[in-house]
Design an enzyme around this catalytic site. Structure first.
Site, PDB file in Angstrom:
ATOM      1  N   GLU A  78       0.904  -1.320   0.326  1.00 20.41           N
ATOM      2  CA  GLU A  78       0.347   0.254   0.223  1.00 20.41           C
ATOM      3  C   GLU A  78       0.422   1.780   0.182  1.00 20.41           C
ATOM      4  OE1 GLU A  78      -3.320   0.141  -0.089  1.00 20.41           O
ATOM      5  OE2 GLU A  78      -2.984   2.002  -0.560  1.00 20.41           O
ATOM      6  N   GLU A  85       1.178   6.253  -6.887  1.00 21.10           N
ATOM      7  CA  GLU A  85       0.306   7.681  -7.163  1.00 21.10           C
ATOM      8  C   GLU A  85       1.227   9.039  -7.306  1.00 21.10           C
ATOM      9  OE1 GLU A  85      -3.239   4.639  -6.062  1.00 21.10           O
ATOM     10  OE2 GLU A  85      -3.562   6.909  -4.872  1.00 21.10           O
TER      11      GLU A  85
HETATM   12  N1  LIG Z   1      -3.873  10.313 -15.702  1.00 23.41           N
HETATM   13  C1  LIG Z   1      -4.395   9.020 -15.492  1.00 23.41           C
HETATM   14  N2  LIG Z   1      -4.252   8.521 -17.012  1.00 23.41           N
HETATM   15  C2  LIG Z   1      -4.822   7.913 -16.865  1.00 23.41           C
HETATM   16  N3  LIG Z   1      -5.923   6.908 -16.593  1.00 23.41           N
HETATM   17  C3  LIG Z   1      -5.320   7.589 -15.142  1.00 23.41           C
HETATM   18  C4  LIG Z   1      -4.638   8.796 -14.246  1.00 23.41           C
HETATM   19  N4  LIG Z   1      -5.271   8.737 -13.465  1.00 23.41           N
HETATM   20  C5  LIG Z   1      -6.016   7.786 -12.664  1.00 23.41           C
HETATM   21  N5  LIG Z   1      -5.881   7.330 -13.827  1.00 23.41           N
HETATM   22  C6  LIG Z   1      -7.361   5.984 -13.837  1.00 23.41           C
HETATM   23  O1  LIG Z   1      -8.243   6.090 -12.759  1.00 23.41           O
HETATM   24  C7  LIG Z   1      -8.241   5.028 -11.770  1.00 23.41           C
HETATM   25  C8  LIG Z   1      -8.069   5.565 -10.494  1.00 23.41           C
HETATM   26  O2  LIG Z   1      -6.440   6.492 -10.323  1.00 23.41           O
HETATM   27  P1  LIG Z   1      -6.541   7.268  -9.138  1.00 23.41           P
HETATM   28  O3  LIG Z   1      -5.834   8.049  -8.700  1.00 23.41           O
HETATM   29  O4  LIG Z   1      -8.019   7.883  -8.138  1.00 23.41           O
HETATM   30  O5  LIG Z   1      -6.504   6.390  -8.123  1.00 23.41           O
HETATM   31  P2  LIG Z   1      -6.860   5.578  -6.810  1.00 23.41           P
HETATM   32  O6  LIG Z   1      -6.415   3.906  -6.786  1.00 23.41           O
HETATM   33  O7  LIG Z   1      -8.292   6.100  -6.705  1.00 23.41           O
HETATM   34  O8  LIG Z   1      -6.483   5.752  -5.271  1.00 23.41           O
HETATM   35  P3  LIG Z   1      -6.472   5.603  -4.164  1.00 23.41           P
HETATM   36  O9  LIG Z   1      -6.040   4.701  -3.692  1.00 23.41           O
HETATM   37  O10 LIG Z   1      -6.533   6.853  -3.358  1.00 23.41           O
HETATM   38  O11 LIG Z   1      -8.585   5.581  -4.347  1.00 23.41           O
HETATM   39  C9  LIG Z   1      -6.016   4.234 -12.155  1.00 23.41           C
HETATM   40  O12 LIG Z   1      -6.304   3.420 -11.546  1.00 23.41           O
HETATM   41  C10 LIG Z   1      -6.322   4.569 -13.497  1.00 23.41           C
HETATM   42  O13 LIG Z   1      -6.841   3.346 -14.071  1.00 23.41           O
END
Ligand SMILES: Nc1ncnc2c1ncn2[C@@H]1O[C@H](COP(=O)(O)OP(=O)(O)OP(=O)(O)O)[C@@H](O)[C@H]1O
Length: 135
Positions: A78, A85
């Protein structure tokens, strides 16, 4: 002789300061993950629950080794996921298929670690819990 000892002592002090600083940075990273990631809070709560149940079930040293390995593996995954991220958000604020791949792979690593932890808990804790309720 005196100067040699003093020089050596200063080197030890400097390297100790470096060690304490790295330790502080690592701790800050863990706390940042805990503060900002909902999943890390869930993992921590699950870890506390497993440890409490483990104490209650009087696990062997080998069983504790497997359980703690699984728990720390999830927490470390994690932290790495959070690092990926943050780095991706910094480098690629706009959507990009590679940013998506990086974040999805990091999330996949956490999922695999969590599945491993569930399997370990199932194989070690479940038979003991069943036995406890049969008595
Ligand atoms: N810059 C980006 N370009 C393309 N896809 C993205 C991008 N940022 C996020 N994603 C997509 O959205 C999904 C979620 O991203 P996010 O940054 O919200 O992380 P998360 O998995 O929600 O993190 P957390 O653990 O904080 O909830 C990622 O797994 C990816 O598939």
């Amino acid at each position: 002789m005196f100067f040699a000892i003093r020089l050596k002592w200063e080197r030890v002090t400097v390297s100790m300061k470096g060690f304490v600083k790295s330790f502080g940075c690592a701790l800050a990273g863990i706390l940042y993950t805990l503060r900002t990631q909902r999943n890390m809070k869930i993992h921590f709560a699950a870890a506390l629950w497993v440890v409490t149940v483990g104490i209650f079930l009087d696990l062997t040293a080998a069983e504790w080794t497997d359980i703690t390995l699984a728990v720390f593996f999830v927490l470390a995954a994690e932290c790495i996921n959070t690092a990926v991220e943050a780095a991706v958000n910094l480098c690629s604020p706009h959507r990009h298929h590679l940013a998506k791949a990086a974040k999805d792979c990091a999330a996949g690593a956490v999922l695999l670690a969590a599945m491993h932890a569930l399997l370990v808990a199932f194989f070690i804790l479940w038979p003991k819990i069943i036995r406890l309720f049969q008595l």
